[in-house]
Design a protein around this motif. Structure first.
Motif, mmCIF file in Angstrom:
data_model
loop_
_atom_site.group_PDB
_atom_site.id
_atom_site.type_symbol
_atom_site.label_atom_id
_atom_site.label_comp_id
_atom_site.label_asym_id
_atom_site.label_seq_id
_atom_site.Cartn_x
_atom_site.Cartn_y
_atom_site.Cartn_z
ATOM 1 N N PRO A 67 11.351 3.636 3.253
ATOM 2 C CA PRO A 67 10.689 4.983 2.868
ATOM 3 C C PRO A 67 8.916 4.685 2.966
ATOM 4 O O PRO A 67 9.007 3.831 2.222
ATOM 5 C CB PRO A 67 11.642 5.555 1.083
ATOM 6 N N VAL A 68 8.528 5.593 3.319
ATOM 7 C CA VAL A 68 7.001 5.379 2.924
ATOM 8 C C VAL A 68 6.719 5.312 1.796
ATOM 9 O O VAL A 68 5.121 4.600 1.708
ATOM 10 C CB VAL A 68 5.990 6.188 4.432
ATOM 11 N N GLN A 69 6.853 6.224 1.125
ATOM 12 C CA GLN A 69 6.715 6.531 -0.260
ATOM 13 C C GLN A 69 6.182 5.233 -1.026
ATOM 14 O O GLN A 69 6.306 4.989 -1.859
ATOM 15 C CB GLN A 69 7.557 7.206 -0.924
ATOM 16 N N ASP A 70 7.877 3.893 -0.702
ATOM 17 C CA ASP A 70 7.440 3.006 -1.225
ATOM 18 C C ASP A 70 6.568 2.127 -0.503
ATOM 19 O O ASP A 70 6.538 0.603 -1.668
ATOM 20 C CB ASP A 70 9.241 2.608 -0.973
ATOM 21 N N VAL A 71 6.181 1.894 0.684
ATOM 22 C CA VAL A 71 5.573 0.883 0.923
ATOM 23 C C VAL A 71 3.702 1.495 0.795
ATOM 24 O O VAL A 71 2.979 1.005 0.002
ATOM 25 C CB VAL A 71 5.877 0.622 2.474
ATOM 26 N N VAL A 72 3.614 2.735 1.045
ATOM 27 C CA VAL A 72 2.457 3.829 0.683
ATOM 28 C C VAL A 72 2.737 4.573 -0.374
ATOM 29 O O VAL A 72 2.991 5.768 0.110
ATOM 30 C CB VAL A 72 1.775 4.063 1.860
ATOM 31 N N PRO A 73 2.454 4.781 -1.463
ATOM 32 C CA PRO A 73 2.817 5.387 -2.427
ATOM 33 C C PRO A 73 2.434 6.749 -2.520
ATOM 34 O O PRO A 73 2.066 7.487 -3.077
ATOM 35 C CB PRO A 73 2.936 4.587 -3.867
#
Length: 575
Positions: free
Chosen positions: A281-287
């Motif tokens: 998930p993009v939120q895990d990599v780029v919060p």
């Protein structure tokens, strides 16, 4: 040499024509290849299945005919009249009519009845009565008393036969009954019963090829009319482009999972490998990513600022649309520092251009004036003007040469003095200003940027203050005043100190906190708000700071402190 070159060009042309021919062949045969591949696979499967099913059906039909023959034989063997006839002097007189009647009623090719030695008592051909039965497969019935189905060649040809022994009242084997159906007739029955199956298989193959053709057309549309080798080449080209461009690229699918991250993106995010983030998930990599907003709204976002770790970037986010639906989103981000550095370089070029233009304009006016005085035969006045300009230029040069040890900074100040005169601004350099040690290459770049931007802003502010009363109120009744800018710099002490003051309108209190923010400007127009933000960043990067306070001239006063490492180490002479 010309001949060799011509041959090489011709060879290249022939190669390109062959390449176009091969590509044309591939373009024409792609659908045919897909249709033949899928159709042949489907046809093979249908033929194999049809062969198996029809073979099983033929076996079932043959077995049914054999069981039918055996049932008829068992029926004949159990007729009392047939059993009693074996004790007569002429068994054929009784058995032959019964066997023929049963043969006609059951459709059998023959119903043969024989004694315990295989001598015929009944046969479709009366001339063969009394002759031995043919086939050599009677032992199981006559010796072992078994009822069975066999396939053998008799006097009438190859047939499927049902054989059973005839028992008398005491259970003794007194004869044998053989009922046969000819194999050619059986094969006709098998063909009749399996032809429909083969017809259905043929129809299914035709429909399969039609479906394969439709599938090939659908695949052609799905891949946008491209050939497989073209898709492979585009994929390699896309990968090469994505990995070589200077911007970071991050793509997600409609669920917000990362599907693509190029090499520059990995550098921005400080990730060692692309495989570690694909599918995450993009939120895990780029919060702090806002790609999920783009997925939800489908709206584009341009020139958005954000931080990736401790790195400021400018981000563009666009949705990936397919048939009106959002299938994913792509974000591109570029270092904001690079943009600022580019703006700095452009500002330096602009300053140089402005300096040259100002000098050209000023000296053009002076030359026109001297030319006019000479035409009027006012030689003394022309010489006086020349001496006046020469003395002023020499005084400025003497001051700069005596107080500024760095030639690049001296050149910058000379250009700013010329530009200020062109704008009608009185630019004063404090007599106490001094730079006793030359600057490093980096120091030259920093001071040119800092002093250049501050003087440009001060001159603009001073010009804007024309016609406004002084902030001190000392010349409120004197009417419009001359724009003034004062510069002071020194390298005495542990740091470099720079002060720039003007007599402009100053900075409103509500704008003091925003004056050093990138993009904020009191000047009208676009692409503003870079100079002071750049100066502030350079101060922070070089161990200093910039402050704003009220000027003694009535406008704004900027004070800049920089680390003295921007200056070169003073040379020590050996005595």
């Amino acid at each position: 040499m010309p001949s060799t070159r011509s041959e090489s060009i011709a060879e290249v042309a022939r190669w390109r024509r062959r390449g176009r021919s091969r590509r044309g062949l591939k373009l024409r045969s792609f659908r045919l290849q897909v249709m033949l591949l899928v159709g042949a696979l489907l046809a093979g499967m249908l033929l194999a299945q049809g062969a198996y099913l029809n073979h099983r059906k033929a076996e079932i039909i043959a077995d049914q005919i054999g069981q039918r023959a055996l049932s008829v034989a068992l029926s004949v063997a159990s007729i009392p009249a047939v059993i009693d006839a074996f004790d007569d002097d002429d068994p054929s007189a009784t058995i032959q009519p019964i066997a023929e009647r049963i043969r006609r009623e059951t459709g059998a090719r023959y119903v043969v009845v024989g004694d315990d030695e295989g001598i015929r008592y009944a046969h479709p051909l009366e001339e063969r009565l009394g002759l031995p039965m043919v086939g050599g497969d009677n032992d199981r019935a006559l010796i072992h008393g078994q009822s069975y189905v066999s396939e053998a060649t008799g006097s009438l040809g190859e047939a499927i036969r049902g054989k059973t022994p005839v028992f008398d009242a005491d259970g003794n084997i007194v004869g044998i009954v053989s009922v046969g159906f000819m194999l050619d007739r059986v094969e006709l029955d098998v063909v009749e019963h399996t032809s429909l199956g083969w017809l259905l298989v043929a129809l299914m193959i035709v429909f399969g090829f039609a479906g394969a053709y439709g599938l090939s057309r659908h695949l052609k549309r799905v891949i946008l009319g491209l050939e497989p080798h073209e898709i492979a080449r585009l994929a390699m080209e896309k990968e090469a482009i994505l990995q070589s461009i200077h911007e970071g690229i991050l793509a997600v699918n409609h669920e917000g999972e990362i599907t693509l991250l190029n090499q520059q993106g990995r550098r921005f995010l400080d990730l060692p490998s692309e495989r570690e983030v694909l599918g995450q998930p993009v939120q895990d990599v780029v919060p702090n990513s806002r790609l999920m907003e783009v997925l939800d709204s489908g709206e584009r976002q341009f020139d958005q600022e954000m931080w990736l770790g401790d790195h400021p970037v400018v981000v563009n986010r666009v949705p990936v649309m397919h048939e009106g639906e959002v299938e994913g989103a792509v974000a591109t981000f570029r270092s904001r520092r690079e943009i600022v550095d580019l703006s700095q370089a452009l500002s330096a070029v602009t300053r140089d251009v402005d300096m040259l233009r100002a000098q050209a304009h000023e000296f053009s006016n002076k030359l026109y004036t001297i030319s006019g005085l000479l035409q009027l035969d006012r030689v003394k006045e022309a010489l006086a003007l020349i001496h006046q300009e020469s003395e002023r230029a020499q005084a400025q040069m003497a001051f700069l040469m005596g107080h500024v040890a760095d030639p690049v900074l001296s050149g910058t100040l000379m250009g700013k003095l010329t530009r200020a005169r062109e704008l009608g601004v009185l630019l004063e350099i404090d007599e106490q200003s001094s730079l006793s040690v030359p600057l490093t290459l980096h120091g030259q770049e920093v001071l040119m940027t800092v002093i250049g931007n501050l003087l440009d802003n001060a001159c603009y502010a001073a010009v804007q203050g024309i016609g406004t009363p002084s902030a001190t109120g000392l010349d409120a009744d004197a009417g419009p005043r001359q724009p003034r800018v004062r510069l002071f710099f020194t390298d005495l002490g542990e740091q470099l100190l720079i002060e720039v003051e003007d007599n402009g309108p100053g900075v409103p209190p509500e704008q003091i906190e925003s004056i050093f923010s990138e993009g904020f400007s009191t000047k009208p127009g676009k692409h503003r708000g870079i100079g002071l933000a750049l100066v502030s960043r350079l101060c922070q990067e070089n161990g200093g700071a910039i402050t704003l306070e009220d000027s003694e001239l009535g406008g704004a006063g900027f004070t800049v402190v920089l680390d003295k490492t921007l200056c070169r180490e003073p040379s020590v002479s050996n005595v």
